[in-house]
Scaffold this motif. Structure first.
Motif, short mmCIF file in Angstrom:
data_model
loop_
_atom_site.label_atom_id
_atom_site.label_comp_id
_atom_site.label_asym_id
_atom_site.label_seq_id
_atom_site.Cartn_x
_atom_site.Cartn_y
_atom_site.Cartn_z
N PRO A 50 0.78 -1.39 -0.02
CA PRO A 50 -0.05 0.50 -0.13
C PRO A 50 1.38 1.44 0.53
O PRO A 50 1.78 0.94 0.83
CB PRO A 50 -1.00 -0.05 1.53
N ALA A 51 0.33 2.18 -0.39
CA ALA A 51 0.91 3.47 -0.72
C ALA A 51 -0.23 4.21 -1.93
O ALA A 51 -1.10 4.26 -1.82
CB ALA A 51 2.30 3.74 -1.62
N VAL A 52 0.39 5.84 -0.86
CA VAL A 52 -0.61 7.26 -1.78
C VAL A 52 0.23 7.30 -2.73
O VAL A 52 1.49 7.90 -2.47
CB VAL A 52 -1.10 7.85 -0.62
N ARG A 53 0.10 8.51 -3.85
CA ARG A 53 0.16 8.79 -4.57
C ARG A 53 -0.33 9.69 -4.89
O ARG A 53 -1.83 10.75 -4.71
CB ARG A 53 -0.26 8.45 -5.68
N ILE A 54 0.84 11.60 -4.35
CA ILE A 54 0.53 12.18 -4.83
C ILE A 54 0.76 13.30 -5.77
O ILE A 54 2.43 12.97 -5.81
CB ILE A 54 0.80 13.25 -3.55
N ARG A 55 0.73 13.47 -6.56
CA ARG A 55 1.59 14.33 -7.75
C ARG A 55 2.39 13.24 -7.70
O ARG A 55 3.56 14.26 -8.33
CB ARG A 55 1.34 15.61 -7.53
N GLY A 56 2.47 12.04 -8.66
CA GLY A 56 4.19 11.68 -8.60
C GLY A 56 4.81 11.34 -7.77
O GLY A 56 5.27 10.11 -7.77
N ALA A 64 0.44 1.25 7.43
CA ALA A 64 0.19 0.50 6.52
C ALA A 64 1.40 -1.08 7.29
O ALA A 64 1.37 -2.13 7.61
CB ALA A 64 0.49 0.48 4.93
N ILE A 65 2.45 -0.41 7.09
CA ILE A 65 3.87 -0.84 7.99
C ILE A 65 3.14 -1.72 9.95
O ILE A 65 3.51 -2.43 10.45
CB ILE A 65 4.59 0.08 8.43
N GLU A 66 2.85 -0.38 10.57
CA GLU A 66 2.44 -0.86 12.27
C GLU A 66 1.23 -2.17 11.71
O GLU A 66 1.75 -3.00 12.55
CB GLU A 66 1.45 -0.11 12.13
N VAL A 67 0.10 -1.80 10.43
CA VAL A 67 -1.23 -2.57 10.17
C VAL A 67 0.29 -4.36 10.06
O VAL A 67 -0.35 -5.58 10.72
CB VAL A 67 -2.06 -2.86 10.18
N LEU A 68 0.93 -4.62 9.05
CA LEU A 68 1.71 -5.38 9.18
C LEU A 68 2.50 -6.51 10.06
O LEU A 68 2.45 -8.10 10.25
CB LEU A 68 2.42 -5.13 7.54
N ALA A 69 3.15 -5.73 10.33
CA ALA A 69 3.43 -5.75 11.92
C ALA A 69 3.02 -6.97 13.12
O ALA A 69 3.43 -7.68 13.63
CB ALA A 69 4.65 -4.59 12.69
N ASP A 70 1.59 -5.60 13.19
CA ASP A 70 1.37 -6.46 14.46
C ASP A 70 0.83 -7.63 13.71
O ASP A 70 0.57 -8.61 14.51
CB ASP A 70 -0.17 -5.48 14.76
N LEU A 71 -0.25 -7.58 12.84
CA LEU A 71 -0.60 -8.73 11.92
C LEU A 71 0.40 -10.13 11.73
O LEU A 71 -0.07 -11.40 12.41
CB LEU A 71 -0.78 -9.20 10.56
N VAL A 78 4.19 -15.84 8.43
CA VAL A 78 4.38 -14.90 7.53
C VAL A 78 3.51 -13.71 6.77
O VAL A 78 2.41 -14.41 6.59
CB VAL A 78 4.91 -15.30 6.75
N VAL A 79 3.26 -12.53 7.31
CA VAL A 79 1.82 -11.68 6.50
C VAL A 79 2.81 -10.88 4.62
O VAL A 79 3.96 -10.99 4.93
CB VAL A 79 1.66 -10.77 6.88
N ASP A 80 1.91 -11.81 3.38
CA ASP A 80 2.56 -11.35 2.58
C ASP A 80 1.31 -10.20 2.09
O ASP A 80 -0.34 -10.03 2.74
CB ASP A 80 1.57 -12.13 1.31
N TRP A 84 -3.39 -8.03 0.95
CA TRP A 84 -4.24 -7.21 1.90
C TRP A 84 -4.54 -6.03 1.13
O TRP A 84 -4.87 -4.59 2.37
CB TRP A 84 -4.14 -7.11 3.12
N VAL A 85 -3.84 -6.06 0.20
CA VAL A 85 -3.71 -4.64 0.19
C VAL A 85 -4.87 -4.41 -1.41
O VAL A 85 -5.91 -5.61 -1.70
CB VAL A 85 -2.21 -4.19 -1.18
N PRO A 86 -6.14 -3.74 -0.50
CA PRO A 86 -6.82 -3.39 -1.95
C PRO A 86 -7.12 -3.31 -3.27
O PRO A 86 -5.63 -2.77 -3.82
CB PRO A 86 -7.76 -2.10 -1.02
N VAL A 87 -8.06 -3.86 -3.80
CA VAL A 87 -8.21 -3.38 -5.22
C VAL A 87 -8.62 -2.44 -5.35
O VAL A 87 -9.52 -1.57 -5.12
CB VAL A 87 -8.37 -4.04 -5.87
N PRO A 88 -7.78 -0.97 -6.20
CA PRO A 88 -7.82 -0.34 -6.80
C PRO A 88 -8.87 -0.06 -6.90
O PRO A 88 -10.08 -0.78 -7.94
CB PRO A 88 -6.68 0.88 -7.57
N ARG A 89 -10.06 1.03 -6.85
CA ARG A 89 -11.34 1.63 -7.22
C ARG A 89 -11.62 2.01 -8.86
O ARG A 89 -10.24 2.63 -8.72
CB ARG A 89 -12.02 2.75 -6.46
N ARG A 90 -11.89 1.79 -9.69
CA ARG A 90 -11.98 2.16 -10.82
C ARG A 90 -12.67 3.69 -11.39
O ARG A 90 -13.67 3.89 -10.58
CB ARG A 90 -12.16 1.06 -11.88
#
Length: 93
Positions: A50-56, A64-71, A78-80, A84-90
């Motif tokens: 997961p990431a956020v894109r702002i103007r490139g 995201a890092i906290e949740v992955l580590a906690d899980l 092992v968590v892949d 868990w990354v949501p599918v982007p909305r069209r």
């Protein structure tokens, strides 16, 4: 010889200071995860992290890092991140 017990790890809630960043650069997140920035860029671009894109510019939510580590700790497995990354909305056409 030291005696050890086989107790499950317990999750302890640690308060996050208000000054903690909400986002990390890809380079910062990669360093925290012990990988190269290029590897993390590839995972993000393939939809595997997961990431956020702002103007490139890509930034990684600290959550995201906290949740992955906690899980990984909670499930003791092992968590892949790609699972868990949501599918982007069209956008509406």
């Amino acid at each position: 010889m030291a005696h050890t017990t086989n107790r499950p790890l317990t999750q302890v809630a640690v308060p996050v200071p208000e000054s903690a960043p909400r986002f990390y650069s890809v380079a910062q997140a990669a360093q925290m995860l012990g990988m190269s920035a290029m590897t993390l860029y590839r995972a993000i671009n393939s939809g595997g992290f997961p990431a956020v894109r702002i103007r490139g510019r890509l930034i990684v939510p600290a959550k995201a890092i906290e949740v992955l580590a906690d899980l990984a700790v909670a499930e003791q497995t092992v968590v892949d991140a790609a699972d868990w990354v949501p599918v982007p909305r069209r956008s509406a056409e």
